[in-house]
Design a protein around this motif. Structure first.
Motif, PDB file in Angstrom:
ATOM      1  N   THR A 235       0.861  -1.178   0.000  1.00  0.00           N
ATOM      2  CA  THR A 235       0.000   0.000   0.000  1.00  0.00           C
ATOM      3  C   THR A 235       0.904   1.236   0.000  1.00  0.00           C
ATOM      4  O   THR A 235       1.798   1.340   0.832  1.00  0.00           O
ATOM      5  CB  THR A 235      -0.848   0.011   1.284  1.00  0.00           C
ATOM      6  OG1 THR A 235      -1.572  -1.215   1.350  1.00  0.00           O
ATOM      7  CG2 THR A 235      -1.812   1.180   1.322  1.00  0.00           C
ATOM      8  N   LYS A 236       0.674   2.153  -0.933  1.00  0.00           N
ATOM      9  CA  LYS A 236       1.622   3.269  -1.090  1.00  0.00           C
ATOM     10  C   LYS A 236       1.266   4.495  -0.246  1.00  0.00           C
ATOM     11  O   LYS A 236       2.148   5.267   0.125  1.00  0.00           O
ATOM     12  CB  LYS A 236       1.734   3.682  -2.559  1.00  0.00           C
ATOM     13  CG  LYS A 236       2.368   2.606  -3.445  1.00  0.00           C
ATOM     14  CD  LYS A 236       3.861   2.428  -3.136  1.00  0.00           C
ATOM     15  CE  LYS A 236       4.521   1.350  -3.967  1.00  0.00           C
ATOM     16  NZ  LYS A 236       4.398  -0.010  -3.467  1.00  0.00           N
ATOM     17  N   THR A 237      -0.032   4.708  -0.002  1.00  0.00           N
ATOM     18  CA  THR A 237      -0.418   5.854   0.826  1.00  0.00           C
ATOM     19  C   THR A 237      -1.462   5.417   1.843  1.00  0.00           C
ATOM     20  O   THR A 237      -2.249   4.498   1.601  1.00  0.00           O
ATOM     21  CB  THR A 237      -1.015   7.022   0.006  1.00  0.00           C
ATOM     22  OG1 THR A 237      -2.176   6.550  -0.666  1.00  0.00           O
ATOM     23  CG2 THR A 237      -0.037   7.589  -0.989  1.00  0.00           C
ATOM     24  N   ILE A 242       2.336   9.371   2.106  1.00  0.00           N
ATOM     25  CA  ILE A 242       3.085   8.249   1.542  1.00  0.00           C
ATOM     26  C   ILE A 242       3.590   7.375   2.693  1.00  0.00           C
ATOM     27  O   ILE A 242       3.971   7.886   3.754  1.00  0.00           O
ATOM     28  CB  ILE A 242       4.236   8.782   0.669  1.00  0.00           C
ATOM     29  CG1 ILE A 242       3.646   9.436  -0.578  1.00  0.00           C
ATOM     30  CG2 ILE A 242       5.220   7.670   0.314  1.00  0.00           C
ATOM     31  CD1 ILE A 242       4.650  10.147  -1.442  1.00  0.00           C
ATOM     32  N   SER A 245       9.080   2.784   2.292  1.00  0.00           N
ATOM     33  CA  SER A 245       9.596   1.441   2.585  1.00  0.00           C
ATOM     34  C   SER A 245      11.120   1.464   2.656  1.00  0.00           C
ATOM     35  O   SER A 245      11.778   2.203   1.916  1.00  0.00           O
ATOM     36  CB  SER A 245       9.143   0.469   1.502  1.00  0.00           C
ATOM     37  OG  SER A 245       9.559   0.938   0.232  1.00  0.00           O
ATOM     38  N   ASP A 265      11.999   3.101  -0.943  1.00  0.00           N
ATOM     39  CA  ASP A 265      12.371   4.504  -0.748  1.00  0.00           C
ATOM     40  C   ASP A 265      13.729   4.657  -0.088  1.00  0.00           C
ATOM     41  O   ASP A 265      14.400   5.674  -0.263  1.00  0.00           O
ATOM     42  CB  ASP A 265      11.305   5.201   0.105  1.00  0.00           C
ATOM     43  CG  ASP A 265       9.966   5.188  -0.596  1.00  0.00           C
ATOM     44  OD1 ASP A 265       9.842   5.907  -1.606  1.00  0.00           O
ATOM     45  OD2 ASP A 265       9.070   4.423  -0.186  1.00  0.00           O
TER      46      ASP A 265
END
Ligand code: CP3
Length: 354
Positions: A235-237, A242, A245, A265
């Motif tokens: 899940t990105k947001t 945000i 990861s 990230d």
């Protein structure tokens, strides 16, 4: 949901400007703290701490209450909750580390492995919600999981300290069997981390503690590819932000360029690499988290401050550094030495952020 009062850690992971270099310590809630040892005694065992939302919350907050400089909390749990939920029967023997009642070595057992029902891990998600409530926006909460390769070593070997020989033999003799374990585990990790995010985790970290034991080609095939798959499935947001990861392969600094391509990230760094040269190698693709040798915390405040200064100077000016140890803090660390490191990071890092 409550407003974050200190989002320095999340901004650093996104390589946005911060006023100083944020810091936390892997295994920051643990045996080096007398208050942790007291809680563990009251709870009965390590897994009793993990399975009680109240105890897990109490011990997660202990390092934050002791050290005002810490910029992130990490869920108190363990990477081995997943193999436990898969039915392998986890126990921790005093002084011996983790043990599993069953192992995955026979073809028939391996072929029966499936993604467990997330309801069997509900205690972890309950701990996440409870910790978020108790934090009340103080600092962000990190959720985490082991990497499929690292979890597979425990599932195949049944314990640590074996040089991973049975798992490596499987990688070379029956890669199809190991891939089945890794694929099933990767699918489980995606669901597990997404459920932690739904429960309130604000960043997630994948611990590939034993990826560094693999050969060059085997690392890509048996560890990195599965972490890439996991990152793609996250899940990105959440809550309008945000959810960054972090991927950490201990002993994996040889492969930083490849790690920087998998969509995470940030990358974790152990102490075997100079963080300034690591920064050049990954370009502007990812933030870096690390990289002080935890053994330095056994020395003196002067030696600790010198090493903090060295790491900050090596990283240099600008954004994208989360200060941390290169592996978990050891149980023999004097708590005042951890304080010396945390204070030094806060005091010495500001000039790099003007
Ligand atoms: O960082 C934190 O404070 C969060 C909690 C956390 C623990 N384990 C608590 C713990 C995290 C993130 C982990 C991850 C973990 N667990 C990893 C990956 C990180 C790493 O260290 O490489 C691994 C390989 C494990 C497996 C594991 N759990 C081992 C090998 C052991 C025994 C070794 C030891 O230090 O005794 C554990 C137990 C464990 N997990 C403890 C803690 C605080 C010690 C338990 C106790 O006796 O109280």
């Amino acid at each position: 949901m409550n407003q974050l009062k200190n989002d320095t850690f999340l901004r650093a992971l996104m390589r946005q400007p911060t006023e100083y270099t944020p810091v936390w310590m892997m295994r920051q809630a643990g045996r080096y703290l007398p208050e942790y040892r007291e809680s563990r005694k009251t709870a009965g065992s390590f897994m009793d701490l993990c399975k009680s939302a109240q105890f897990a919350t109490d011990v997660t907050l202990q390092p934050l209450d002791r050290y005002p400089e810490i910029d992130a909390a990490i869920l108190f749990s363990d990477i081995l909750t997943i193999p436990d939920a898969m039915g392998l029967g986890l126990s921790f023997e005093a002084g011996e580390g983790p043990r599993f009642a069953k192992t995955l070595q026979e073809e028939a057992d391996i072929k029966q492995l499936t993604v467990p029902d997330m309801a069997s891990l509900q205690y972890v998600f309950n701990a996440v919600s409870s910790i978020r409530k108790a934090l009340n926006g103080r600092v962000p909460l990190i959720g985490f999981s082991g990497s499929p390769w690292t979890l597979a070593t425990y599932m195949v070997e049944g314990k640590g300290g074996t040089d991973f020989l049975t798992t490596k033999k499987m990688a070379y003799a029956r890669p199809d069997l190991l891939h089945h374990i890794l694929e099933t585990t990767a699918q489980t990790v995606i669901q597990y981390l997404n459920a932690q995010i739904a429960a309130g985790a604000q960043a997630v970290m994948i611990f590939d503690s034993w990826g560094g034991a693999l050969s060059h080609n085997a690392y890509t095939e048996f560890s990195l590819n599965y972490m890439q798959k996991i990152v793609a499935g996250l899940t990105k947001t959440s809550e309008g932000r945000i959810v960054p990861s972090i991927v950490f392969t201990k002993g994996g600094a040889l492969w930083l360029e490849a790690q920087a391509e998998i969509g995470a990230d940030a990358l974790g760094l152990d102490w075997t690499v100079d963080i300034g040269s690591a920064r050049k190698r990954v370009g502007n693709k990812v933030a870096l988290q690390g990289n002080m040798d935890p053994a330095i915390l056994l020395s003196t405040p002067e030696a600790i401050e010198k090493e903090v200064a060295h790491i900050l100077a090596s990283y240099g000016n600008g954004n994208g550094h989360v200060f941390n140890l290169g592996h978990g803090i050891t149980q023999w660390t004097p708590p005042e030495n951890a304080a010396a490191m945390l204070e030094a990071v806060r005091n010495l890092s500001k000039p790099y952020h003007v």
